[in-house]
Design an enzyme around this catalytic site. Structure first.
Site, PDB file in Angstrom:
ATOM      1  N   HIS A  40       0.847  -1.195   0.000  1.00 26.62           N
ATOM      2  CA  HIS A  40       0.000   0.000   0.000  1.00 26.62           C
ATOM      3  C   HIS A  40       0.884   1.248   0.000  1.00 26.62           C
ATOM      4  O   HIS A  40       1.242   1.762   1.066  1.00 26.62           O
ATOM      5  CB  HIS A  40      -0.904   0.008   1.235  1.00 26.62           C
ATOM      6  CG  HIS A  40      -1.807  -1.176   1.337  1.00 26.62           C
ATOM      7  ND1 HIS A  40      -1.360  -2.416   1.721  1.00 26.62           N
ATOM      8  CD2 HIS A  40      -3.134  -1.306   1.093  1.00 26.62           C
ATOM      9  CE1 HIS A  40      -2.383  -3.267   1.717  1.00 26.62           C
ATOM     10  NE2 HIS A  40      -3.463  -2.618   1.343  1.00 26.62           N
ATOM     11  N   HIS A 271      -4.037   3.249  -3.586  1.00 31.20           N
ATOM     12  CA  HIS A 271      -4.157   2.786  -2.204  1.00 31.20           C
ATOM     13  C   HIS A 271      -3.421   1.472  -1.964  1.00 31.20           C
ATOM     14  O   HIS A 271      -2.570   1.391  -1.082  1.00 31.20           O
ATOM     15  CB  HIS A 271      -5.630   2.612  -1.824  1.00 31.20           C
ATOM     16  CG  HIS A 271      -5.825   1.874  -0.536  1.00 31.20           C
ATOM     17  ND1 HIS A 271      -5.674   2.468   0.701  1.00 31.20           N
ATOM     18  CD2 HIS A 271      -6.130   0.567  -0.291  1.00 31.20           C
ATOM     19  CE1 HIS A 271      -5.880   1.568   1.644  1.00 31.20           C
ATOM     20  NE2 HIS A 271      -6.160   0.408   1.082  1.00 31.20           N
ATOM     21  N   GLU A 420     -17.514  -2.918  25.180  1.00 33.60           N
ATOM     22  CA  GLU A 420     -16.747  -4.158  25.334  1.00 33.60           C
ATOM     23  C   GLU A 420     -15.521  -4.199  24.424  1.00 33.60           C
ATOM     24  O   GLU A 420     -14.425  -4.565  24.857  1.00 33.60           O
ATOM     25  CB  GLU A 420     -17.631  -5.377  25.058  1.00 33.60           C
ATOM     26  CG  GLU A 420     -18.746  -5.594  26.054  1.00 33.60           C
ATOM     27  CD  GLU A 420     -20.023  -4.876  25.668  1.00 33.60           C
ATOM     28  OE1 GLU A 420     -21.047  -5.073  26.368  1.00 33.60           O
ATOM     29  OE2 GLU A 420     -20.008  -4.133  24.664  1.00 33.60           O
ATOM     30  N   HIS A 482     -28.700 -13.876  25.978  1.00 35.98           N
ATOM     31  CA  HIS A 482     -27.636 -13.716  26.965  1.00 35.98           C
ATOM     32  C   HIS A 482     -26.993 -15.044  27.361  1.00 35.98           C
ATOM     33  O   HIS A 482     -26.047 -15.048  28.146  1.00 35.98           O
ATOM     34  CB  HIS A 482     -28.176 -13.028  28.222  1.00 35.98           C
ATOM     35  CG  HIS A 482     -28.374 -11.555  28.059  1.00 35.98           C
ATOM     36  ND1 HIS A 482     -29.100 -11.013  27.028  1.00 35.98           N
ATOM     37  CD2 HIS A 482     -27.932 -10.496  28.804  1.00 35.98           C
ATOM     38  CE1 HIS A 482     -29.111  -9.694  27.138  1.00 35.98           C
ATOM     39  NE2 HIS A 482     -28.400  -9.360  28.193  1.00 35.98           N
TER      40      HIS A 482
END
Length: 674
Positions: A40, A271, A420, A482
């Site tokens: 790149h 890129h 999280e 859950h």
């Protein structure tokens, strides 16, 4: 050629023009990508001016000691532009980053892999490539700097964390978690240099994103501004001013991707692919770089080496300050950095294991974990706890441990909020920075939110401890959203990750000991919500460290072996007792950590597993169990998602009971009940 480079300053003077120094970076990137036929080049070409200003005028580092504790941290969050970093490390004099290594870019055995890898390449502070994680990891580094500064003062800890991030880093969702946490904590020594080139792989960023990034960062409490990324004085002025802010800073550097490639600059074509011979030559002509591939004229190379040498005097001054502090403080500083488990912590762990074994409590393993944390925090002051807004469920805050706040970093507990992924990445940054052993909590069902950062921790070999509670259908009424069923198997699939599922309080303490002593591995402690009986009254050998061990060995020759983890071990014990009444000799094996069991020798593994038919029991999907059970073994567990009901009802309805185990055992041994 004479070069005058002093300590970090916005007024950098050298007889070598900035343009030439930046072009050296550009063409090392162009040439390495061209030789590899892969890579790149666009980002290194576009950000070479910004990187040159940062390294030559501001960054505090010493290539002769890449691990100097008070160095500034530099994170290339846009890790695909790795040749920018490799070029900087090479030119400033990091011994391992030779020209030959640059010529071996992306090749087998080189120190210049496609994306930067911590521990593989000298001077690389963190593994990057998965976009956004470098930025989030840098938040942890900046937080660790403030925490260490609160403990040891400016003389020993006073450095910045700089990040180069791209559009992709800011599009990734983790960036929101990271910038929100950093702004809330007012991490003023964190400066993000945004490669604001308006190009992504698909084309213009306007195809998919119209965010006002400056307004977004400002809304999270950051100082934010935009500059011309090719105007060295504007960049230097911005960095100098942002170093004085009380909160974190974003400097959006408007750049041209592939700067200098006349036919490709400013487009997605530059890129992620080599320029090609013709465009490389055209860039040389456009930028006035009449040198052969990988050639850097001696006066430019000397100027860059002088940049690298600039930090040596400051490093030596820091070493003198370290020498001048009292012996006790110097020892405390050194011990924190080494992160070794001390004798006091070992005694604390041994004491609580003994207490659990003698008292035989019937408690949830999350509660046992809380008692372990309470016992060890005082013995290991560099333990740093936290939770993703589940403190009172994960039970991760030790008694008396004060929360960390923007105006007070002296505490030892981080309220990460409902972030999280951001928490897991920040813990990686804390571990990388050094000085602390981080642990943080959430529910096991939310491991998927944390997983990409857990994977990078395993790849980097970081001691990061994840306390994940509510580990099965045993959590009950909250239901299948859950109740983790596939998460144990998914985590066990990550190489170099220790996944613990302790069966009782004693095993919980042993699992903590294993996690704390695993200096080159992250750990996940999978802990129950429901109360479990203590199954062991001995605490001599750490059974968890063996991965699996025989909990009950029947007299004579085994008829069947019951292997279980966590809350299901007590169910297996109950089944063994029922089978004994029928004359079937069942051994019970607790297997709290598959990874550690695989490390044991074949003789030990065979002795534990035996030759009798095997039954595996776990309130989760089968996953990797077949390796323990063999071709003729039977797995009793989940085959789908859970349901909302009391835990006892769920175990009965899903067939994870002592009765079901005994029925399967009878069938396997072909010995009918008497």
């Amino acid at each position: 050629m004479p070069v005058n480079i002093s300590t970090p300053s916005a007024t950098f003077e050298t007889s070598v023009p900035h343009r030439d120094m930046a072009n050296a970076l550009r063409f090392l990137a162009i040439d390495a990508v061209e030789k590899a036929k892969s890579g790149h080049p666009g980002m290194p070409m576009g950000m070479a001016d910004v990187a040159t200003v940062l390294f030559s005028r501001f960054l505090k580092f010493d290539p002769s000691d890449a691990a100097w504790p008070d160095r500034d941290r530099f994170v290339l969050s846009a890790g695909h532009g790795s040749m920018l970093l490799y070029g900087l490390l090479h030119l400033t004099g990091y011994p391992e980053l030779t020209l030959e290594e640059l010529k071996s870019f992306r090749q087998w055995g080189s120190r210049t892999p496609g994306h930067p890898e911590y521990g593989h390449t000298q001077g690389v502070e963190t593994t990057t490539g998965p976009l956004g994680q470098g930025l989030a990891t840098a938040v942890g580094m900046a937080l660790a700097e403030r925490l260490a500064n609160a403990r040891f003062g400016d003389d020993l800890v006073d450095h910045h964390t700089y990040v180069i991030a791209g559009d992709g880093c800011l599009m990734e969702g983790i960036s929101h978690e990271a910038i929100s946490l950093a702004g809330h904590l007012k991490l003023g020594k964190l400066i993000v240099l945004f490669d604001d080139n308006e190009i992504s792989i698909d084309g213009a960023t306007s195809l998919s994103c119209s965010d006002d990034q400056l307004a977004r960062f400002a809304a999270s409490g950051w100082s934010a501004r935009r500059v011309d990324g090719h105007d060295r004085e504007a960049v230097a002025k911005a960095i100098a001013e942002e170093r004085a802010t009380k909160g974190p800073s974003l400097i959006a550097c408007r750049t041209i991707i592939g700067f200098g490639a006349p036919n490709r600059q400013g487009t997605e074509k530059v890129h992620g692919a080599p320029l090609g011979a013709e465009e490389s030559q055209a860039a040389r002509e456009a930028l006035g770089w009449p040198y052969e591939p990988f050639e850097v004229p001696s006066e430019i190379r000397e100027a860059w080496l002088a940049v690298g040498a600039r930090g040596k005097a400051e490093h030596e001054a820091w070493q003198q300050r370290l020498h001048d502090v009292g012996e006790a403080e110097r020892r405390q500083f050194d011990e924190a950095l080494k992160g070794k488990v001390g004798a006091e912590l070992k005694r604390a762990l041994a004491d609580i294991r003994q207490r659990f074994a003698s008292e035989c409590p019937t408690i949830a393993t999350r509660q046992a974990s809380q008692q372990v944390i309470n016992a060890i925090v005082a013995a290991q002051p560099n333990l740093l706890g936290g939770s993703a807004d589940l403190t009172h469920s994960n039970l991760t805050q030790a008694k008396g441990l004060q929360p960390i706040q923007a105006e007070d970093f002296s505490g030892g507990y981080i309220h990460y909020g409902v972030r999280e992924f951001g928490m897991a990445a920040a813990m990686n940054g804390i571990a990388l920075h050094g000085g602390f052993i981080p642990f943080g909590g959430t529910f096991l069902a939310f491991a998927d939110y944390s997983r990409p950062a857990i994977r990078l921790a395993a790849l980097m070999g970081l001691r990061v401890i994840h306390v994940m509670t509510h580990d099965s259908i045993g959590l009950g009424e909250d239901g299948p959203t859950h109740q983790p069923v596939e998460h144990l198997a998914a985590l066990r699939a990550i190489p170099n990750l220790l996944v613990f599922r302790p069966a009782d309080a004693v095993e919980t303490a042993e699992a903590w000991e294993c996690a704390l002593t695993a200096e080159r591995q992250p750990s996940v402690l999978c802990l129950s919500r429901q109360a479990l009986p203590t199954l062991r009254s001995d605490c001599g050998v750490n059974g968890v460290a063996l991965g699996a061990y025989v909990l009950i060995e029947p007299p004579g020759v085994r008829d069947v072996t019951l292997i279980a983890t966590g809350s299901e071990v007590s169910i297996a014990v109950e089944a063994a007792e029922l089978l004994a009444k029928e004359g079937i000799r069942a051994a019970v094996v607790s297997a709290p950590c598959f990874e550690l069991f695989r490390r044991q020798g074949p003789i030990y593994r065979q002795a534990v597993l035996g030759t009798a038919p095997r039954i595996g029991v776990e309130a989760a999907v089968e996953g990797d169990w077949s390796r323990l059970l063999g071709a003729d073994g039977v797995f009793i567990g989940m085959t789908g998602f859970g349901a909302s009901a009391p835990a006892g009802d769920l175990y009965r309805e899903f067939g994870i009971t002592a009765t079901v185990i005994t029925e399967v055992a009878r069938r396997l041994v072909s010995k009918p009940a008497e």
